[in-house]
Write an enzyme that holds these catalytic residues in place. Sequence first.
Site, mmCIF file in Angstrom:
data_model
loop_
_atom_site.group_PDB
_atom_site.id
_atom_site.type_symbol
_atom_site.label_atom_id
_atom_site.label_comp_id
_atom_site.label_asym_id
_atom_site.label_seq_id
_atom_site.Cartn_x
_atom_site.Cartn_y
_atom_site.Cartn_z
ATOM 1 C CB CYS A 1 -13.934 45.897 27.207
ATOM 2 S SG CYS A 1 -11.476 46.045 27.771
ATOM 3 C CG HIS B 1 -5.039 60.732 24.779
ATOM 4 N ND1 HIS B 1 -5.460 61.009 26.002
ATOM 5 C CD2 HIS B 1 -5.424 59.470 23.882
ATOM 6 C CE1 HIS B 1 -6.730 59.757 25.931
ATOM 7 N NE2 HIS B 1 -6.928 59.522 24.552
#
Length: 424
Positions: free
Chosen positions: A50, A94
């Site tokens: 989401c 990352h």
Amino acid sequence: MNLHALGINHQSAPVALRERVAFAEHALPGALAALRALPQVREAALLSTCNRTELYAITDDDGQALADWLATHPEGGDLHAYLYRHRDADAVRHLFRVATGLDSLVLGEPQILGQVKQAWAAARAAGALGSRLDRLFQHAFVTAKRARSETRIGNSPVSVASVAVRLAQDSFTRLADSTALLIGAGETIELVARHLVQADAKRLLVANRTLAHAQDLASRHGGVALPLAELDRHLSQADLVFSATASREPVLHRAQVEAALQARRHRPMLLLDLAVPRDIAPDVAELKDAYLYTVDDLERSVEDNRRNRREAADAAEAIVELQVARYAEALAAGPLNEPLRRLRAHGEHARAQALARARRQLAAGQDPEAVLEFLAHALTNRLLHAPTAAVREAAASGNLELARAIAQALHADDEDRDAADPAP
């Protein structure tokens, strides 16, 4: 080949754009197949939640084909301006930060690690994951596990809703035996409902002025919806009350709570007022069996927890940096793994052959001392034959680099032997 990580998340794009780039679970195989069909792409994985949609890939180019594919995924739009892009070591960092929860909207939230694992599993199932990305994701899982076991980054709740539910868990009642009444149907109550379900609360009642909103929230979390007008009829059933509405006036007064406590035969009731302005009249706290907490009470715990989690995040960042360096070392050592494997296999084969022959000699009744001499001699010859031939060839061809490497290896072996057998 180059490693790339690129995508959009809650920091780079608003939810309206994130929704357009989100991939449902059933769409992942097709999307991964499309990615692998790009001529420049060798391996690919797709993470879609989401709050983020990200691609991780090994490519032959600078990653532009990946960026073009993702940026034009939604119909009628170009999202290049919202994409972030990382390459090689920055891409490794990352992914490790994402898996650890350091890049999440809620710092340290635990759900993201499971979502990263699902992305890895989907890529494997689709045949889009090769050895290099597989190794990268495995390192990410190890990094996240270390961060969670060696720091407190995921230990403390960091929202009013989660602190409220934690307080309920730590109070005088067991959630598995408790009925929770939720007043309101907004984002805060949605979070409370989610935390209560995760904590195995026995029953949820959802009361709201607009019944349709209460029904929608209750249906998502297995609760029962009530119109706010029927609050008095059901209040006595509640062991826990969580309230967060947009009302300018209290929706729950002392007389209502007092009547409910009498109907409960004064079994205690915990009331958590998460609204501003307050939903529950302050004088409810004066009732003997009512335990009322306001958002101010909870915010102090929230800030303490946020501070603790920020301190833990610094320690987790250090773990990430260490794991990035270790991954780089493992990647650099990769080309040496195959020759080392072959060398060890050669040694194991020579050992097995010499040992089998020695056992046959012993079984035939030969002198054990002579068999030991044979075993040592055979192993020495077999193990040194190939290196000796290589040294001779290096000397004959003037290959000084190989000669120096062999000399260095022998010097290290001499040092190990000296350390193992110190002079008296």
